[in-house]
Design an enzyme around this catalytic site. Sequence first.
Site, mmCIF file in Angstrom:
data_model
loop_
_atom_site.group_PDB
_atom_site.id
_atom_site.type_symbol
_atom_site.label_atom_id
_atom_site.label_comp_id
_atom_site.label_asym_id
_atom_site.label_seq_id
_atom_site.Cartn_x
_atom_site.Cartn_y
_atom_site.Cartn_z
ATOM 1 N N THR A 229 0.851 -1.195 0.000
ATOM 2 C CA THR A 229 0.000 0.000 0.000
ATOM 3 C C THR A 229 0.885 1.243 0.000
ATOM 4 O O THR A 229 1.744 1.384 0.862
ATOM 5 C CB THR A 229 -0.886 -0.002 1.259
ATOM 6 N N LYS B 199 -7.589 1.462 -3.330
ATOM 7 C CA LYS B 199 -7.263 0.761 -2.079
ATOM 8 C C LYS B 199 -7.416 1.698 -0.884
ATOM 9 O O LYS B 199 -8.027 1.381 0.133
ATOM 10 C CB LYS B 199 -5.819 0.244 -2.174
ATOM 11 N N ASN C 219 -10.212 1.651 2.482
ATOM 12 C CA ASN C 219 -9.872 1.606 3.910
ATOM 13 C C ASN C 219 -10.232 2.892 4.631
ATOM 14 O O ASN C 219 -10.642 2.869 5.791
ATOM 15 C CB ASN C 219 -8.384 1.285 4.087
ATOM 16 N N CYS D 24 -3.442 -1.787 8.682
ATOM 17 C CA CYS D 24 -3.999 -1.057 7.528
ATOM 18 C C CYS D 24 -4.639 0.281 7.907
ATOM 19 O O CYS D 24 -4.156 1.334 7.557
ATOM 20 C CB CYS D 24 -5.040 -1.931 6.827
HETATM 21 N N1 SAJ Z 1 -13.218 -1.834 13.726
HETATM 22 C C1 SAJ Z 1 -14.146 -1.084 14.458
HETATM 23 N N2 SAJ Z 1 -15.436 -1.002 14.006
HETATM 24 C C2 SAJ Z 1 -15.829 -1.632 12.855
HETATM 25 C C3 SAJ Z 1 -14.871 -2.389 12.124
HETATM 26 C C4 SAJ Z 1 -13.574 -2.477 12.582
HETATM 27 O O1 SAJ Z 1 -13.813 -0.512 15.487
HETATM 28 O O2 SAJ Z 1 -17.003 -1.530 12.501
HETATM 29 C C5 SAJ Z 1 -11.828 -1.889 14.193
HETATM 30 C C6 SAJ Z 1 -11.328 -3.303 14.409
HETATM 31 O O3 SAJ Z 1 -11.595 -3.707 15.744
HETATM 32 C C7 SAJ Z 1 -9.838 -3.162 14.152
HETATM 33 C C8 SAJ Z 1 -9.758 -2.065 13.119
HETATM 34 O O4 SAJ Z 1 -11.015 -1.367 13.167
HETATM 35 O O5 SAJ Z 1 -9.165 -2.752 15.318
HETATM 36 C C9 SAJ Z 1 -9.510 -2.579 11.709
HETATM 37 O O6 SAJ Z 1 -10.531 -3.501 11.458
HETATM 38 P P1 SAJ Z 1 -10.606 -4.253 10.033
HETATM 39 O O7 SAJ Z 1 -11.745 -5.201 10.072
HETATM 40 O O8 SAJ Z 1 -10.571 -3.256 8.956
HETATM 41 O O9 SAJ Z 1 -9.307 -5.140 10.105
HETATM 42 P P2 SAJ Z 1 -7.994 -5.134 9.220
HETATM 43 O O10 SAJ Z 1 -7.093 -4.037 9.582
HETATM 44 O O11 SAJ Z 1 -7.474 -6.519 9.254
HETATM 45 O O12 SAJ Z 1 -8.575 -4.808 7.787
HETATM 46 C C10 SAJ Z 1 -8.246 -5.547 6.669
HETATM 47 C C11 SAJ Z 1 -8.249 -4.528 5.585
HETATM 48 N N3 SAJ Z 1 -7.778 -5.146 4.385
HETATM 49 C C12 SAJ Z 1 -6.882 -4.464 3.643
HETATM 50 O O13 SAJ Z 1 -6.429 -3.390 3.967
HETATM 51 C C13 SAJ Z 1 -6.471 -5.101 2.408
HETATM 52 C C14 SAJ Z 1 -9.657 -3.989 5.397
HETATM 53 O O14 SAJ Z 1 -9.716 -3.231 4.201
HETATM 54 C C15 SAJ Z 1 -10.640 -5.099 5.234
HETATM 55 O O15 SAJ Z 1 -11.958 -4.538 5.153
HETATM 56 C C16 SAJ Z 1 -10.580 -6.005 6.429
HETATM 57 O O16 SAJ Z 1 -9.243 -6.552 6.463
HETATM 58 C C17 SAJ Z 1 -11.588 -7.094 6.226
HETATM 59 O O17 SAJ Z 1 -12.478 -7.193 7.070
HETATM 60 O O18 SAJ Z 1 -11.496 -7.744 5.181
#
Ligand code: SAJ
Length: 436
Positions: free
Chosen positions: A140, A227, A231, A281
Amino acid sequence: MKIMEMNETELSTNLKKGKLTIGVIGVGRVGLPTVAVFADSGAKVVGADSNRDVVEAINRGETPIDEPSLKELIKHVVQAGKLKATTDVVTAAKISDALIVCVPTPVDESKKPDYSSMKSACQAISRGLRNGSLVIVESTVSPNTVESLVVPILEDNTGMQAGKDFGVASCPERADPGNILFHLKTSPRIVGGINAKSTEIAAALYKVALGVQVVKLANPKTANAVKLTENIFRDVNIALMNELAILYEKLGIDIIEVINAAATKWNFVSHYPGVGVGGPCLPANPYYLIQEGQKVGYIPHIVRMAREVNDRMPEHVVGLVLEALNSVGKTAKDSKVAILGITYKPGVRDVQNTPVKPVITGLRRLGAKVSCYDPFFKNQEFFKIKLESTLVDAVKETDCVVLCTAHDEFQALNFNELAKSAHKPAAFIDARGVVD
Ligand code: SAJ
């Protein structure tokens, strides 16, 4: 035959016959699943990484990261002789038809994107890059980084012309930690090349190797913008829910009830409030766009404000703990607080940028004793705390329990058991909206 001269059929035939060699630079959270699926598609794959331990583990058929069904796949492709790992990027470049760059691009303390690994990877690639090869950047990066940083390094050191003598494209990773292999084999990919040929070959490569839909875009910066938009959309909407959660709490309204009801509207996209936003991310990606905005004199304010709102949530949770302790006649000093879950999201063994860390430091600064339990890190030490081996051990004699990560194990807590072990009167804070 040079990959840049192949049509999709030739590419597919050569791939399946093992006549294509793919080099993946950076064999970590994204690179390792990538080498596995490309090797499994028939390609000969060389994974290059600066970490010798990772290289040696892979060559033993081991998998240094925790992803479902990845261990079996790595073992299989290594034993089949389809995957080799090395620390030598130059040699990897010399033997590869396509090079996929998956090196880390973190933001530093001052939230500035750090491209040092990207620079050194491209410098090494340029010392081996063959005429007619293709370089694909999955890491990224800010829009324009491929065009303004990667291409000049590759051209200057090779004397070749990008687009003419070799191809360059961006295919930003879209992996979901904890589900990476699944997404690699099912989620559409976004590809933008520096010219039509680069886009076409890169798109064909992902299509035949992974069997996924590929969305072709005008250029690398557009692919990077897609991308980041994905996010940042998520980070901003989480911030909105965090903001409303605090306001509705003061109005005596249950935000979870509001979100679940709003979700019955056809175009409402649910996001949930919580103790904060962690992971590799979301906390970093917005700063790539803010940096590019600074260069052109336009800061996307809502993007920056969302980061501030999300980064303030741990402090808000510490405040909730104080209020809860006071409501049972206690103060933070001399109280014991039990933290349930330290990973940044449920179901993954990963504490990168976890918002639980500032909760712990905030509580300790107020004189509270803190115990922690996380099913992924039993008996291990984090943030100067030795985690307990069981939930019961963590909550023993505790004055307040704080649920910080919605692990499966915490979805149906036995509050009678908790009450028996706690130091009554005790409090419970649900910082992830798990408990009804
Ligand atoms: N979170 C919240 N509220 C929400 C969703 C998430 O507080 O409604 C928090 C989570 O607890 C975490 C953070 O946000 O601490 C990130 O959450 P995430 O589900 O986005 O987790 P990541 O960082 O593993 O996100 C990745 C990302 N993938 C890429 O960057 C390629 C994201 O774009 C994807 O949406 C996510 O995986 C996924 O769920 O696929």
